[in-house]
Motif scaffolding. Structure first.
Motif, mmCIF file in Angstrom:
data_model
loop_
_atom_site.group_PDB
_atom_site.id
_atom_site.type_symbol
_atom_site.label_atom_id
_atom_site.label_comp_id
_atom_site.label_asym_id
_atom_site.label_seq_id
_atom_site.Cartn_x
_atom_site.Cartn_y
_atom_site.Cartn_z
ATOM 1 N N ILE A 13 0.837 -1.212 0.000
ATOM 2 C CA ILE A 13 0.000 0.000 0.000
ATOM 3 C C ILE A 13 0.875 1.266 0.000
ATOM 4 N N PHE A 37 -1.493 7.170 8.665
ATOM 5 C CA PHE A 37 -2.450 6.439 7.836
ATOM 6 C C PHE A 37 -3.807 6.346 8.510
ATOM 7 N N ASN A 57 -4.927 9.790 -5.392
ATOM 8 C CA ASN A 57 -4.716 8.548 -4.627
ATOM 9 C C ASN A 57 -5.369 7.340 -5.291
ATOM 10 N N PRO A 58 -5.064 7.064 -6.570
ATOM 11 C CA PRO A 58 -5.653 5.875 -7.183
ATOM 12 C C PRO A 58 -5.047 4.602 -6.582
ATOM 13 N N VAL A 97 -14.116 -2.711 -4.270
ATOM 14 C CA VAL A 97 -14.757 -2.534 -2.958
ATOM 15 C C VAL A 97 -15.307 -3.858 -2.384
HETATM 16 C C1 LIG Z 1 0.307 8.278 -3.626
HETATM 17 C C2 LIG Z 1 -0.621 7.859 -2.513
HETATM 18 C C3 LIG Z 1 -0.366 8.329 -1.247
HETATM 19 C C4 LIG Z 1 -1.201 7.950 -0.190
HETATM 20 N N1 LIG Z 1 -0.928 8.449 1.045
HETATM 21 C C5 LIG Z 1 -1.692 8.071 2.085
HETATM 22 C C6 LIG Z 1 -1.380 8.523 3.415
HETATM 23 O O1 LIG Z 1 -0.409 9.242 3.675
HETATM 24 N N2 LIG Z 1 -2.195 8.093 4.423
HETATM 25 C C7 LIG Z 1 -3.293 7.283 4.180
HETATM 26 O O2 LIG Z 1 -3.990 6.961 5.143
HETATM 27 N N3 LIG Z 1 -3.592 6.850 2.946
HETATM 28 C C8 LIG Z 1 -2.825 7.203 1.901
HETATM 29 N N4 LIG Z 1 -3.109 6.712 0.652
HETATM 30 C C9 LIG Z 1 -4.244 5.749 0.508
HETATM 31 C C10 LIG Z 1 -3.827 4.382 1.058
HETATM 32 O O3 LIG Z 1 -2.869 3.804 0.203
HETATM 33 C C11 LIG Z 1 -5.061 3.435 1.186
HETATM 34 O O4 LIG Z 1 -5.909 3.963 2.186
HETATM 35 C C12 LIG Z 1 -4.636 2.027 1.603
HETATM 36 O O5 LIG Z 1 -4.027 1.397 0.509
HETATM 37 C C13 LIG Z 1 -5.827 1.222 2.061
HETATM 38 O O6 LIG Z 1 -5.437 -0.120 2.268
HETATM 39 P P1 LIG Z 1 -6.309 -1.123 3.136
HETATM 40 O O7 LIG Z 1 -5.879 -2.510 2.816
HETATM 41 O O8 LIG Z 1 -6.290 -0.745 4.578
HETATM 42 O O9 LIG Z 1 -7.786 -0.852 2.660
HETATM 43 P P2 LIG Z 1 -8.607 -1.546 1.478
HETATM 44 O O10 LIG Z 1 -9.806 -2.176 2.072
HETATM 45 O O11 LIG Z 1 -7.749 -2.356 0.590
HETATM 46 O O12 LIG Z 1 -9.044 -0.263 0.671
HETATM 47 C C14 LIG Z 1 -9.825 0.803 1.164
HETATM 48 C C15 LIG Z 1 -9.737 1.948 0.153
HETATM 49 O O13 LIG Z 1 -8.370 2.375 0.047
HETATM 50 C C16 LIG Z 1 -7.980 2.587 -1.307
HETATM 51 N N5 LIG Z 1 -6.898 1.644 -1.660
HETATM 52 C C17 LIG Z 1 -6.862 0.307 -1.437
HETATM 53 N N6 LIG Z 1 -5.726 -0.241 -1.861
HETATM 54 C C18 LIG Z 1 -5.004 0.763 -2.390
HETATM 55 C C19 LIG Z 1 -3.729 0.830 -2.982
HETATM 56 N N7 LIG Z 1 -2.957 -0.244 -3.147
HETATM 57 N N8 LIG Z 1 -3.329 2.026 -3.418
HETATM 58 C C20 LIG Z 1 -4.079 3.143 -3.232
HETATM 59 N N9 LIG Z 1 -5.294 3.138 -2.658
HETATM 60 C C21 LIG Z 1 -5.753 1.974 -2.252
HETATM 61 C C22 LIG Z 1 -9.214 2.368 -2.101
HETATM 62 O O14 LIG Z 1 -9.834 3.631 -2.272
HETATM 63 C C23 LIG Z 1 -10.091 1.522 -1.266
HETATM 64 O O15 LIG Z 1 -11.439 1.723 -1.542
HETATM 65 C C24 LIG Z 1 -2.312 7.081 -0.424
HETATM 66 C C25 LIG Z 1 -2.571 6.600 -1.704
HETATM 67 C C26 LIG Z 1 -1.728 6.988 -2.745
HETATM 68 C C27 LIG Z 1 -1.978 6.478 -4.125
#
Ligand SMILES: Cc1cc2nc3c(=O)[nH]c(=O)nc-3n(C[C@H](O)[C@H](O)[C@H](O)COP(=O)(O)OP(=O)(O)OC[C@H]3O[C@@H](n4cnc5c(N)ncnc54)[C@H](O)[C@@H]3O)c2cc1C
Ligand code: FES
Length: 282
Positions: free
Chosen positions: A46, A64, A213-214, A262
């Motif tokens: 992530i 996070f 944040n894709p 999702v």
């Molecule tokens: C460049 C960038 C910087 C980021 N910085 C931060 C940060 O500083 N703090 C923070 O809390 N979050 C940040 N995010 C978002 C963070 O990566 C997701 O919240 C995290 O991946 C969720 O993982 P999960 O398994 O807990 O949740 P999941 O249940 O897997 O996902 C919940 C939601 O998180 C997003 N997500 C899931 N997987 C990913 C992934 N691999 N990449 C991006 N988004 C995802 C989707 O919108 C999804 O609906 C950033 C995303 C990007 C692209």
């Protein structure tokens, strides 16, 4: 070895801060860049923004929001424990120029992401106005830190429990109406907030950058997972971004792509919560 040196839970446990031992990343990271981490050998990768670095002491700070399996798993880890992989810095650093007056807008967890960028604009000699917001007082993060890196700080809450009642964009619109010297707006937060922010700035013709944040997988421009349409062109957020001209971003497509997994994400989170309740969590 990426040891957790310090952990802090905030915003009623919905946001977590880690200070991580990562000397090489600390030396190289610039504002706006991020890392991709994997909690353990079976973990998902992530992306998380690097909010602060200390090159001399060799640590980085990340924040996070607990939204799904991996972030919930990370939030259960404690100082002294090791994060398996942390890769970075990734992405293009935020372009920081002296443009005069800059307005930095952060919503929710977006405040953590905009914090290092606000500091960079401040250090570059700009007049920096910051607007930060949250749904309610208890969810507001980093107010003090933001206050120390800007000339003027405005705080909003959706429910009026703290600061100004309303959205960050309400304050932004008023500022743009009052001031003619705003050279740039930088906005980071949930996708609907960034979309509305760009709509707010468009009639004023002010350059507006957003940090997208894709979903990301490899973070190297090869898997295509993070593609976004900007100005009609396909861009890979991990290597061309994460910052883009907000007036050119196809937010409709970005929102749809974020929703793609999702059901799987929900199932994975539920399975993890059941494992935690049953005493096994990895
Ligand atoms: C460049 C960038 C910087 C980021 N910085 C931060 C940060 O500083 N703090 C923070 O809390 N979050 C940040 N995010 C978002 C963070 O990566 C997701 O919240 C995290 O991946 C969720 O993982 P999960 O398994 O807990 O949740 P999941 O249940 O897997 O996902 C919940 C939601 O998180 C997003 N997500 C899931 N997987 C990913 C992934 N691999 N990449 C991006 N988004 C995802 C989707 O919108 C999804 O609906 C950033 C995303 C990007 C692209
Ligand atoms: S995350 Fe794979 S191309 Fe960007």
């Amino acid at each position: 070895m990426f040891e957790i040196l310090e952990k802090k839970q905030m915003a009623q446990g919905t946001v977590c801060m880690f200070r991580l031992k990562a000397p090489r990343i600390a030396r190289k990271t610039r504002p706006g860049q991020f890392v991709i981490l994997r909690a353990n050998e079976r973990g998902e990768r992530i992306p998380l923004t690097v909010a602060e670095t200390h090159p001399e002491q060799g640590w980085i700070r990340i924040y996070f929001q607990v939204v799904g399996k991996t972030t919930a798993m990370l939030a259960r880890m404690a100082p002294g424990e090791i994060i398996q992989d942390v890769i970075g810095p990734l992405g293009v650093p935020t372009h920081v120029d002296k443009v005069g007056t800059v307005i930095c807008v952060g919503g929710g967890l977006g405040v953590a992401v905009i914090y290092p960028i606000t500091r960079a604009f401040f250090d570059a000699g700009n007049h920096v106005i910051a607007i930060i917001g949250a749904r309610t007082k208890e969810l507001l993060i980093l107010e003090q830190e933001m206050n120390s890196v800007c000339h003027e700080l405005h705080v909003t809450t959706d429910d009026g429990s703290y600061g100004r009642h309303g959205f960050v964009t309400d304050v932004l619109k008023e500022l743009l109406e009052q001031r003619k010297d705003v050279g740039m707006v930088m906005g980071i937060g949930p996708v609907p907030m960034m979309r509305f922010l760009c709509k707010t700035t468009q009639p004023f013709g002010v350059k507006t950058m957003v940090s997208l944040n894709p979903i990301m997988v490899d973070g190297t421009g090869m898997c295509g997972a993070c593609r976004v349409r900007v100005g009609g062109q396909t861009r890979f957020c991990c290597v061309h971004g994460p910052d883009f001209d907000g007036h050119q971003v196809d937010f409709e497509e970005l929102s749809k792509r974020l929703m793609m997994y999702v059901p799987q994400e929900r199932e994975s989170y539920q399975r993890f919560q059941a494992e935690v309740a049953g005493g096994s969590s990895r």
